[in-house]
Motif scaffolding. Structure first.
Motif, PDB file in Angstrom:
ATOM      1  N   TYR A  26     -23.232 -49.069  -8.883  1.00 16.72           N
ATOM      2  CA  TYR A  26     -21.895 -49.506  -8.456  1.00 16.72           C
ATOM      3  C   TYR A  26     -20.804 -48.733  -9.204  1.00 16.72           C
ATOM      4  O   TYR A  26     -19.655 -48.716  -8.809  1.00 16.72           O
ATOM      5  CB  TYR A  26     -21.736 -51.029  -8.611  1.00 16.72           C
ATOM      6  N   ILE A  27     -21.205 -48.097 -10.322  1.00 15.91           N
ATOM      7  CA  ILE A  27     -20.321 -47.130 -10.965  1.00 15.91           C
ATOM      8  C   ILE A  27     -20.885 -45.769 -10.538  1.00 15.91           C
ATOM      9  O   ILE A  27     -21.989 -45.399 -10.961  1.00 15.91           O
ATOM     10  CB  ILE A  27     -20.335 -47.279 -12.501  1.00 15.91           C
ATOM     11  N   GLN A  62     -21.977 -48.930 -21.904  1.00 13.51           N
ATOM     12  CA  GLN A  62     -21.384 -49.981 -21.061  1.00 13.51           C
ATOM     13  C   GLN A  62     -21.095 -51.267 -21.849  1.00 13.51           C
ATOM     14  O   GLN A  62     -20.413 -51.225 -22.837  1.00 13.51           O
ATOM     15  CB  GLN A  62     -22.253 -50.207 -19.813  1.00 13.51           C
ATOM     16  N   SER A  63     -21.692 -52.395 -21.431  1.00 14.02           N
ATOM     17  CA  SER A  63     -21.286 -53.676 -22.034  1.00 14.02           C
ATOM     18  C   SER A  63     -21.676 -53.843 -23.489  1.00 14.02           C
ATOM     19  O   SER A  63     -21.205 -54.788 -24.137  1.00 14.02           O
ATOM     20  CB  SER A  63     -21.871 -54.839 -21.236  1.00 14.02           C
ATOM     21  N   LYS A  66     -18.905 -54.225 -25.847  1.00 10.23           N
ATOM     22  CA  LYS A  66     -18.167 -55.494 -26.018  1.00 10.23           C
ATOM     23  C   LYS A  66     -18.407 -56.075 -27.421  1.00 10.23           C
ATOM     24  O   LYS A  66     -17.565 -56.783 -27.961  1.00 10.23           O
ATOM     25  CB  LYS A  66     -18.574 -56.486 -24.930  1.00 10.23           C
ATOM     26  N   PHE A  94     -21.781 -61.163 -15.042  1.00  7.18           N
ATOM     27  CA  PHE A  94     -20.814 -60.660 -16.023  1.00  7.18           C
ATOM     28  C   PHE A  94     -19.442 -60.397 -15.426  1.00  7.18           C
ATOM     29  O   PHE A  94     -18.455 -60.326 -16.128  1.00  7.18           O
ATOM     30  CB  PHE A  94     -21.345 -59.373 -16.693  1.00  7.18           C
ATOM     31  N   ASN A 113     -17.054 -59.592 -18.737  1.00 10.24           N
ATOM     32  CA  ASN A 113     -15.944 -58.659 -18.511  1.00 10.24           C
ATOM     33  C   ASN A 113     -14.583 -59.280 -18.787  1.00 10.24           C
ATOM     34  O   ASN A 113     -13.710 -58.641 -19.383  1.00 10.24           O
ATOM     35  CB  ASN A 113     -15.991 -58.130 -17.077  1.00 10.24           C
ATOM     36  N   GLU A 157     -15.606 -45.295 -12.884  1.00  9.59           N
ATOM     37  CA  GLU A 157     -15.577 -46.758 -12.820  1.00  9.59           C
ATOM     38  C   GLU A 157     -14.205 -47.259 -12.357  1.00  9.59           C
ATOM     39  O   GLU A 157     -14.113 -48.171 -11.535  1.00  9.59           O
ATOM     40  CB  GLU A 157     -15.945 -47.375 -14.170  1.00  9.59           C
ATOM     41  N   ASN A 164     -13.158 -55.753 -11.430  1.00 11.49           N
ATOM     42  CA  ASN A 164     -12.531 -55.851 -12.757  1.00 11.49           C
ATOM     43  C   ASN A 164     -11.010 -55.933 -12.624  1.00 11.49           C
ATOM     44  O   ASN A 164     -10.349 -56.634 -13.398  1.00 11.49           O
ATOM     45  CB  ASN A 164     -12.934 -54.666 -13.636  1.00 11.49           C
ATOM     46  N   TYR A 188     -10.506 -50.771 -21.329  1.00 10.15           N
ATOM     47  CA  TYR A 188     -11.798 -51.444 -21.103  1.00 10.15           C
ATOM     48  C   TYR A 188     -12.853 -50.450 -20.577  1.00 10.15           C
ATOM     49  O   TYR A 188     -13.971 -50.374 -21.092  1.00 10.15           O
ATOM     50  CB  TYR A 188     -11.610 -52.611 -20.111  1.00 10.15           C
ATOM     51  N   CYS A 192     -16.390 -48.948 -22.322  1.00 10.94           N
ATOM     52  CA  CYS A 192     -17.705 -49.017 -21.662  1.00 10.94           C
ATOM     53  C   CYS A 192     -18.328 -47.628 -21.519  1.00 10.94           C
ATOM     54  O   CYS A 192     -19.552 -47.495 -21.450  1.00 10.94           O
ATOM     55  CB  CYS A 192     -17.575 -49.635 -20.268  1.00 10.94           C
ATOM     56  N   TYR A 240     -25.950 -61.544 -19.992  1.00 10.09           N
ATOM     57  CA  TYR A 240     -25.439 -62.033 -18.714  1.00 10.09           C
ATOM     58  C   TYR A 240     -26.025 -63.426 -18.453  1.00 10.09           C
ATOM     59  O   TYR A 240     -26.180 -64.213 -19.378  1.00 10.09           O
ATOM     60  CB  TYR A 240     -25.770 -61.051 -17.565  1.00 10.09           C
ATOM     61  N   GLY A 257     -26.472 -53.515 -21.630  1.00  9.63           N
ATOM     62  CA  GLY A 257     -25.427 -52.889 -20.818  1.00  9.63           C
ATOM     63  C   GLY A 257     -26.039 -52.367 -19.538  1.00  9.63           C
ATOM     64  O   GLY A 257     -27.255 -52.087 -19.505  1.00  9.63           O
ATOM     65  N   VAL A 258     -25.222 -52.196 -18.495  1.00  6.64           N
ATOM     66  CA  VAL A 258     -25.780 -51.747 -17.218  1.00  6.64           C
ATOM     67  C   VAL A 258     -26.183 -50.266 -17.223  1.00  6.64           C
ATOM     68  O   VAL A 258     -26.751 -49.782 -16.253  1.00  6.64           O
ATOM     69  CB  VAL A 258     -24.843 -52.033 -16.007  1.00  6.64           C
TER      70      VAL A 258
HETATM   71  N1  GLU Z   1     -18.287 -51.338 -17.159  1.00  5.43           N
HETATM   72  C1  GLU Z   1     -19.185 -52.273 -16.598  1.00  5.43           C
HETATM   73  C2  GLU Z   1     -18.437 -53.227 -15.703  1.00  5.43           C
HETATM   74  O1  GLU Z   1     -17.400 -53.641 -15.965  1.00  5.43           O
HETATM   75  C3  GLU Z   1     -19.899 -52.980 -17.692  1.00  5.43           C
HETATM   76  C4  GLU Z   1     -20.948 -53.885 -17.165  1.00  5.43           C
HETATM   77  C5  GLU Z   1     -22.086 -54.140 -18.102  1.00  5.43           C
HETATM   78  O2  GLU Z   1     -22.634 -53.250 -18.750  1.00  5.43           O
HETATM   79  O3  GLU Z   1     -22.421 -55.308 -18.164  1.00  5.43           O
HETATM   80  O4  GLU Z   1     -18.819 -53.606 -14.675  1.00  5.43           O
END
Ligand code: GLU
Length: 304
Positions: A26-27, A62-63, A66, A94, A113, A157, A164, A188, A192, A240, A257-258
């Motif tokens: 999706y990215i 990615q996540s 966070k 998420f 997120n 992204e 987001n 953000y 990521c 998640y 992370g994704v």
């Molecule tokens: N950048 C990703 C998003 O916002 C991070 C998602 C992830 O790794 O959980 O969708």
């Protein structure tokens, strides 16, 4: 303990799962990653490392970023941060909007997120150059000056990040974002987009395993009590809506992370990072979760 042979055995044992799942697409930029990579790095308190596979290939954290954002936000705001977000597991995806609407713009926790967008907002309000500050902090944590943002991944992204953007708008509507939405989304997605390899990620997570030696950098201080809290949040919210399952199978605080990465720690014993891009339906790395489950089973080194 012969950790190297344990890792080698685990690598053999997880082969039946090698073709399950697929990488996040999706990215758009993440869809280009070779899904069949696998790397793992175990790091002990004395600095010894044991690794296998593509442990030196960088990937999109990615996540997992966070957790680094939380380390900064908690240091900047102290307990005030909990006025703007909760510390309960979300039990939903998420990037879910539904819960945020019900709960009037207060994200369930910092590791979804919505929570990370609020932390980006805090960093923008408090720091003269949050982009620079964040990457410098991460470089220091992993002791690797060449770690950086991947701006192509961040742009990719941003170009499709409608959900987001919707979350950021909902937060702004509820006055839980003070700065401009575009600026918050930009920071953000940059956070990521950071790329690290398993060796660097295991080093970055050492500060959460070693709470007796607080990590300090540029006003961020990971005191014993902050580390305790961050680890508790990783344990309850790090995967998640599969956090219970990860706790059940692996029994370590960690974050996924994704991009297919997972980092986890055992307090005062080790940190471990694993990467394999093929994800399950919840967004967690299939081989990564399996490898960690086998690792804590075969070593009997889980916190439970
Ligand atoms: N950048 C990703 C998003 O916002 C991070 C998602 C992830 O790794 O959980 O969708």
């Amino acid at each position: 303990m012969d950790y190297q042979s344990i890792l080698e055995n685990i690598f053999r044992e997880i082969q039946p799962y090698a073709r399950e799942g697929r990488q996040a697409d999706y990215i758009p930029a993440l869809a280009e990653v070779d899904p069949d990579r696998f790397g793992i790095c175990l790091r002990l308190m004395d600095g010894q490392i044991f690794e296998l596979g593509d442990s030196l290939t960088r990937f999109s954290i990615q996540s997992i970023s966070k957790v680094f954002a939380l380390s900064i936000a908690i240091s900047l705001e102290g307990d005030e941060i909990w006025r703007r977000m909760g510390k309960e597991p979300s039990g939903s995806a998420f990037n879910s909007l539904v819960q945020l609407e019900y709960e009037k713009g207060i994200p369930r926790n910092p590791l979804i997120n919505a929570g990370a967008l609020v932390m980006a907002d805090i960093m923008i309000s408090r720091l003269p150059n949050p982009e620079e500050f964040f990457i410098e902090f991460v470089r220091k944590l992993c002791d690797s000056p060449s770690v950086d943002y991947n701006r192509r991944v961040a742009d990719s992204e941003l170009s499709t990040g409608y959900l987001n953007a919707a979350i950021a708008n909902l937060l702004k509507y509820h006055h839980n974002i003070n700065n401009g939405i575009d600026e918050v989304l930009r920071l953000y997605t940059l956070m990521c987009s950071v790329e690290m390899n398993c060796r660097e990620l295991s080093q970055a997570f050492m500060c959460f395993a070693k709470s007796n030696e607080p990590f300090r950098h540029g006003g961020v201080e990971l005191t014993k009590s902050r580390v305790k809290r961050i680890n508790a949040i990783m344990q309850t919210c790090g995967f998640y809506d599969e956090t219970g399952e990860f706790s059940f199978l692996v029994g370590l605080p960690g974050k996924s992370g994704v991009g297919g990465g997972i980092a986890a720690i055992y307090p005062s014993l080790y940190s471990i990072a694993v990467w394999s891009p093929r994800l399950n339906a919840k967004g967690n790395s299939i081989m990564g979760m399996k490898a960690l489950e086998l690792f804590t089973t075969e070593t009997s080194e889980s916190i439970f």
